[in-house]
Design an enzyme around this catalytic site. Structure first.
Site, PDB file in Angstrom:
ATOM      1  CG  HIS A   1      13.054  12.490 -14.764  1.00 54.54           C
ATOM      2  ND1 HIS A   1      13.887  13.179 -15.704  1.00 54.54           N
ATOM      3  CD2 HIS A   1      11.939  11.945 -15.125  1.00 54.54           C
ATOM      4  CE1 HIS A   1      13.140  12.870 -16.756  1.00 54.54           C
ATOM      5  NE2 HIS A   1      12.101  12.323 -16.475  1.00 54.54           N
TER       6      HIS A   1
ATOM      7  CG  ASP B   1      10.997  12.606 -20.178  1.00 55.44           C
ATOM      8  OD1 ASP B   1      11.281  12.428 -19.242  1.00 55.44           O
ATOM      9  OD2 ASP B   1      10.699  11.821 -21.184  1.00 55.44           O
TER      10      ASP B   1
ATOM     11  CG  ASP C   1      31.811  31.125 -33.922  1.00 51.78           C
ATOM     12  OD1 ASP C   1      32.560  30.201 -34.196  1.00 51.78           O
ATOM     13  OD2 ASP C   1      30.671  31.011 -34.472  1.00 51.78           O
TER      14      ASP C   1
ATOM     15  CD  GLU D   1       5.752   3.295 -19.304  1.00 53.30           C
ATOM     16  OE1 GLU D   1       6.280   2.241 -19.227  1.00 53.30           O
ATOM     17  OE2 GLU D   1       4.742   3.245 -19.672  1.00 53.30           O
ATOM     18  CG  ASP D   2       8.114   5.386 -14.669  1.00 55.77           C
ATOM     19  OD1 ASP D   2       8.625   4.057 -15.054  1.00 55.77           O
ATOM     20  OD2 ASP D   2       8.435   6.225 -15.539  1.00 55.77           O
TER      21      ASP D   2
ATOM     22  CG  HIS E   1       6.823  13.631 -17.604  1.00 56.81           C
ATOM     23  ND1 HIS E   1       7.684  14.188 -16.337  1.00 56.81           N
ATOM     24  CD2 HIS E   1       7.769  12.409 -17.909  1.00 56.81           C
ATOM     25  CE1 HIS E   1       8.794  13.764 -16.258  1.00 56.81           C
ATOM     26  NE2 HIS E   1       8.953  12.869 -17.164  1.00 56.81           N
TER      27      HIS E   1
END
Length: 567
Positions: A49, A140, A261, A77-78, A73
């Site tokens: 990811h 993200d 279109d 957090e993880d 990023h």
């Protein structure tokens, strides 16, 4: 994906020096190490990811700080990496961006207004410190939306709603239109799956039948342009997204036959004059719809967009929209003024076409200033109204008679325009002309309108204006004037109600639509959820008890989740 493959992928979009590539490589292996063993809901390695997020940023031709921030990023957090370790290895800029993205991840989008307002305020605070935080977060979110199907249905809807209301409009404001379109389409898929499938089902046979012919059309056009000596940088086709089709169907009263279109072919050339040569070639080959032709090259849209648009009937009996523009126009059309940065390469150098970044200019400065302005709004109820109805709403651009450009939220009226120009013009507005013709004061302005306000010193704001103006600035100024003139703003009866209902995504919006439909002015409202029961408190104005009773009946009939209404 190993680093070698990743490196060649990002080099497709811009050039990096060896030092920059070394910096990116260190971040790649650092991220891979700290995320080792972590899996996503679909069973893949979590770091995949992060790689895809960085590639999204590379596609915008952004620099190594962005790429490294994309790779890292989620490490705070993880992976529980300390900020000090990031700064020590990758510097203050990357640390600041990663920290900002982590903060934004904590701000969830809820139905309860007070919580939602506070979260949105913090969201604005985070991205106004450094707009790069918003861009990395969008990269993200784009990857998360592409893999949303692996999450539980309830979470899918919450994330899709947040994306529709916050992230897709933010991408528009940043000028990243390609991302905005995809985010909007993915949100539509999860929020309105029945309509999404209906559109797919209706157009799929039509697309399956006619898409192969597009290759033939493109090859024929290519050959004709080569004969004319026109260098084509790129020619490709696209099929209109279901969410865009749906929006157009709304305007066409759901006449599925009036989408001209559905298929689009883009032709990217070198010079402006070549755009018109290409147009001539196309019009000589195919009959075209005069009503669908637009020259945005000679007459750019107020937001700077330039392109030639023409809809033609192909020999295979279906319509195609051609968009013809230069490479520079194409970069702007895809990415707009997405960042507050510009690379040092000059447009006159050979590196320009390989290394061009998103354009930066006055729009970037205006966006930064506007973001910081929102931070100063203290009242949470005012904040939630203004942020939803103005900052995250589609914009229109209109002109004063002297040619000054005025930016307003979509749906704005001449009164909104008048107050944007000057308070006194708004306070004494008597009539309005749009493109030389008198229009009602509640007329909805359109892009490119020339607006003239006719004032009268004896004219004063009317309380009726509050029912149709869109901007908080106009509402605030009208109310202030009425208070000063000691006019009574409140009707005879003020009512407080408590609504108990089964909680669901979009419940509050449904109830607010009922108030809007019945033209009932809300003074105050707040809510909370306990044991999956929404408890919503409203204070509002009605003319009399009869109107109140009719409104309560209407609420119960139109919002099936309501269990009880207490006064």
């Amino acid at each position: 994906m190993d680093f070698r493959e990743f490196k060649y992928k990002i080099l497709e979009f811009r050039q990096f020096s060896q030092n920059e590539l070394d910096f990116i490589e260190r971040a790649f292996y650092f991220g891979k190490k700290v995320h080792n063993g972590q899996k996503r809901k679909n069973g893949e390695d979590y770091f995949n990811h992060c790689i895809r997020t960085a590639i999204n940023l590379a596609q915008l031709k952004l620099d190594q700080i962005f790429i490294v921030s994309g790779l890292l990023h989620d490490v705070i957090e993880d992976a529980k990496v300390k900020e000090e370790e990031i700064e020590q290895n990758f510097g203050k800029e990357v640390t600041f961006i990663v920290k900002g993205v982590t903060k934004i991840g904590h701000y969830k989008y809820y139905e309860e207004d007070v919580i939602q307002a506070e979260n949105l305020r913090n969201f604005i605070l985070a991205i106004s410190e450094d707009i790069r935080v918003a861009i990395v977060k969008l990269a993200d979110r784009l990857d998360n939306m592409r893999t949303l199907q692996y999450l539980p249905p309830e979470k899918q809807k919450k994330i899709a709603l947040e994306t529709k209301d916050i992230y897709a409009p933010l991408a528009v404001r940043l000028g990243i239109y390609e991302w905005a379109g995809e985010l909007d389409d993915l949100s539509f898929k999860f929020l309105n799956p029945e309509k999404y499938e209906e559109i797919i089902k209706f157009y799929e046979p039509y697309i399956t039948k006619n898409e192969p012919y597009l290759i033939n059309i493109i090859e024929n056009i290519k050959n004709d342009l080569e004969e004319k000596g026109i260098k084509v940088h790129k020619i490709d086709y696209r099929i209109k997204r279901p969410s865009s089709i749906y929006k157009k169907l709304v305007k066409k009263n759901f006449d599925y036959q009036k989408i001209y279109d559905l298929f689009g072919i883009r032709i990217i050339v070198e010079k402006v004059e070549e755009c018109y040569v290409v147009l001539g070639v196309i019009h000589s080959k195919f009959p075209y719809l005069k009503s669908e032709f637009d020259d945005y090259v000679a007459n750019p849209k107020p937001n700077g967009y330039q392109s030639l648009h023409t809809v033609v009937l192909t020999p295979y009996n279906f319509y195609v929209e051609f968009q013809i523009r230069t490479l520079e126009m194409h970069e702007y059309a895809e990415y707009g003024t997405a960042a507050y940065f510009v690379y040092s390469e000059s447009k006159s150098t050979n590196l320009y076409r390989k290394n061009i970044s998103i354009l930066a200019g006055e729009e970037d400065v205006k966006l930064i200033e506007e973001l910081r302005k929102w931070r100063e709004v203290r009242d949470l109820n005012e904040f939630i109204e203004r942020i939803k109805n103005e900052f995250f709403k589609e914009r229109i651009y209109v002109f004063t008679p002297k040619g000054k450009l005025i930016e307003l939220p979509y749906g704005s009226t001449p009164i909104d325009f008048a107050y944007k120009v000057h308070s006194e013009i708004g306070n004494h507005c008597e009539r309005a002309k749009v493109n030389g013709k008198i229009v009602p004061l509640n007329y909805e302005l359109q892009n490119g309108d020339i607006v003239e306000i006719i004032t009268n010193k004896n004219k004063k704001p009317s309380i009726d204006w509050l029912s149709f103006v869109k901007t908080s600035n106009a509402k605030k100024k009208i109310k202030a004037f009425l208070r000063k003139e000691k006019l009574k703003l409140l009707p005879k009866m003020i009512v407080s109600l408590v609504i108990l209902a089964k909680d669901k995504i979009g419940l509050l919006d449904e109830i607010l639509k009922c108030f809007k439909f019945k033209k009932i002015n809300i003074i105050f409202h707040k809510g909370k959820v306990e044991n999956k029961i929404a408890i919503l408190k409203f204070k509002f104005e009605v003319k009399n008890k009869k109107e109140l009773d009719e409104f309560i009946k209407y609420l119960k009939e139109n919002v099936k989740e309501i269990l009880e209404i207490k006064s």
